[in-house]
Write a protein that holds these residues in place. Sequence first.
Motif, PDB file in Angstrom:
ATOM      1  N   SER A 322       0.831  -1.199   0.000  1.00 15.29           N
ATOM      2  CA  SER A 322       0.000   0.000   0.000  1.00 15.29           C
ATOM      3  C   SER A 322       0.868   1.252   0.000  1.00 15.29           C
ATOM      4  CB  SER A 322      -0.915  -0.009   1.230  1.00 15.29           C
ATOM      5  OG  SER A 322      -1.663   1.186   1.308  1.00 15.29           O
ATOM      6  N   GLY A 323       1.914   1.240   0.822  1.00 15.03           N
ATOM      7  CA  GLY A 323       2.824   2.377   0.855  1.00 15.03           C
ATOM      8  C   GLY A 323       3.546   2.571  -0.465  1.00 15.03           C
ATOM      9  N   GLU A 324       3.907   1.468  -1.116  1.00 14.94           N
ATOM     10  CA  GLU A 324       4.576   1.540  -2.413  1.00 14.94           C
ATOM     11  C   GLU A 324       3.661   2.171  -3.456  1.00 14.94           C
ATOM     12  OE1 GLU A 324       7.520  -1.440  -4.855  1.00 14.94           O
ATOM     13  OE2 GLU A 324       5.710  -2.287  -3.975  1.00 14.94           O
ATOM     14  N   SER A 325       2.394   1.800  -3.414  1.00 12.97           N
ATOM     15  CA  SER A 325       1.426   2.374  -4.344  1.00 12.97           C
ATOM     16  C   SER A 325       1.251   3.868  -4.095  1.00 12.97           C
ATOM     17  CB  SER A 325       0.080   1.655  -4.198  1.00 12.97           C
ATOM     18  OG  SER A 325      -0.894   2.236  -5.034  1.00 12.97           O
ATOM     19  N   LEU A 326       1.147   4.258  -2.832  1.00 11.52           N
ATOM     20  CA  LEU A 326       1.007   5.670  -2.482  1.00 11.52           C
ATOM     21  C   LEU A 326       2.253   6.454  -2.882  1.00 11.52           C
ATOM     22  CD1 LEU A 326      -0.709   7.830  -1.060  1.00 11.52           C
ATOM     23  CD2 LEU A 326       0.404   7.185   1.090  1.00 11.52           C
ATOM     24  N   PHE A 327       3.426   5.836  -2.714  1.00 11.72           N
ATOM     25  CA  PHE A 327       4.705   6.446  -3.088  1.00 11.72           C
ATOM     26  C   PHE A 327       4.677   6.869  -4.557  1.00 11.72           C
ATOM     27  CE2 PHE A 327       9.160   6.216  -4.430  1.00 11.72           C
ATOM     28  CZ  PHE A 327       9.838   6.810  -3.374  1.00 11.72           C
ATOM     29  N   ARG A 328       4.141   5.995  -5.404  1.00  6.29           N
ATOM     30  CA  ARG A 328       4.059   6.307  -6.833  1.00  6.29           C
ATOM     31  C   ARG A 328       2.969   7.332  -7.117  1.00  6.29           C
ATOM     32  NH1 ARG A 328       4.717   0.593  -7.282  1.00  6.29           N
ATOM     33  NH2 ARG A 328       2.467   0.374  -7.594  1.00  6.29           N
ATOM     34  N   GLN A 329       1.832   7.204  -6.447  1.00  9.15           N
ATOM     35  CA  GLN A 329       0.693   8.074  -6.725  1.00  9.15           C
ATOM     36  C   GLN A 329       1.001   9.542  -6.446  1.00  9.15           C
ATOM     37  OE1 GLN A 329      -2.764   6.686  -4.610  1.00  9.15           O
ATOM     38  NE2 GLN A 329      -2.606   4.609  -5.449  1.00  9.15           N
ATOM     39  N   ALA A 333       8.174   8.766  -6.946  1.00 13.12           N
ATOM     40  CA  ALA A 333       8.971   7.980  -7.888  1.00 13.12           C
ATOM     41  C   ALA A 333       9.539   8.824  -9.026  1.00 13.12           C
ATOM     42  CB  ALA A 333       8.127   6.841  -8.458  1.00 13.12           C
ATOM     43  N   THR A 334       9.099  10.073  -9.139  1.00 15.59           N
ATOM     44  CA  THR A 334       9.667  10.949 -10.162  1.00 15.59           C
ATOM     45  C   THR A 334      11.157  11.148  -9.935  1.00 15.59           C
ATOM     46  OG1 THR A 334       7.559  12.121 -10.372  1.00 15.59           O
ATOM     47  CG2 THR A 334       9.513  13.230 -11.232  1.00 15.59           C
ATOM     48  N   CYS A 335      11.545  11.273  -8.673  1.00 20.09           N
ATOM     49  CA  CYS A 335      12.956  11.468  -8.341  1.00 20.09           C
ATOM     50  C   CYS A 335      13.603  10.219  -7.761  1.00 20.09           C
ATOM     51  CB  CYS A 335      13.114  12.608  -7.339  1.00 20.09           C
ATOM     52  SG  CYS A 335      12.634  14.228  -7.969  1.00 20.09           S
TER      53      CYS A 335
END
Length: 352
Positions: A322-329, A333-335
């Motif tokens: 869930s945290g990984e998904s939020l990280f991208r949203q 993940a841009t940087c």
Amino acid sequence: MRILKCAILSIFVFAGVLSVTFQNGVKSQETPTAGQHDDSVRQARFRHSGRMDVEDGRNPDAINNQGRDDPTEAPAGFDNLTNGFNEQGPPFDTINDENVVALRSFNDNRFIFEEFETIEDGLGPTYNAQSCRECHQNVVTGGASQIAEHRTGRTDGGIFFESLGGSLVQSRATHANIVERVAFGDDIRTFRISTNTLGDGFVEAIANETLMGIRDRQPQNMRGTALMVPVFEGNGNARLGRFGWKNQHASLESFSADAYLNEMGITSPFLPEENTSGGRDVSRYDTVADPEDDGVDLVAFANFIRSTKVPDRGPINATVRSGESLFRQVGCATCHTSSITTAPSGTVINGG
């Protein structure tokens, strides 16, 4: 100067490998006067030839593991075991000053990484620690720590000037007369914690083109600066920086030479001049001829780091996903690139 021995590996990184652009210049303070030290020779070592070797002609396929032959994830763990770059070697608790053999194995190189230096070895005259392990040990040797360094300087007309002798203020000295102190006028002061080195061999094995590809995929207004820096062992050839607080080094041998001098005060063939104490020459307090190390320790440090496993992420459960998904949203993940593939096995890096 290293032929990659590892297979193509996918690694996970949690911090950006490209630095932020700064508009202000950075300069040394005034020209040294009598009793002060001229640092121009050392500064010249940080100038590169402008040549940067092609390390991976398949750059467009290097991101997200496309076009590669079954890349595998880098070994992870906090267990003091080799990732395979070097063999494990004799049991660590059987190695001592009398039987250690530099470059023989992971355990030999770890022993040298942990070894305490003395004045007779060339320690100082100004320094921060007596061993690499003093700053890099959490949870195992090579990890990050809470140990912090003091950086100082000042601004004049919007330009940042390092303190005399450099921005790093060493916390220890071999004589009371040369203990460094922060100059009153150097009112820009900050601390930098010791960085992690576990798994950095995989970071070293990332091709220049892969890092450039990451930068080029970032939005123009968020794009980092890919710094070309000299590789000390590569005859001045340039490579993209990836180690140090300012990405000032591209190879682990260069990084180790910098740390050996600035953290322990031990000179080497790459950096054969001693540091100063606030710009003052300290040669009268230095009893060992320079260079104090013949360069073997630098390779031992680098090979130890190259043989370490990457930090373990821990259990991958629903909360992590869930945290990984939020990280991208939210755009992190841009940087912060979550997965990078190293250059193909056999690629020549660090200037050959």
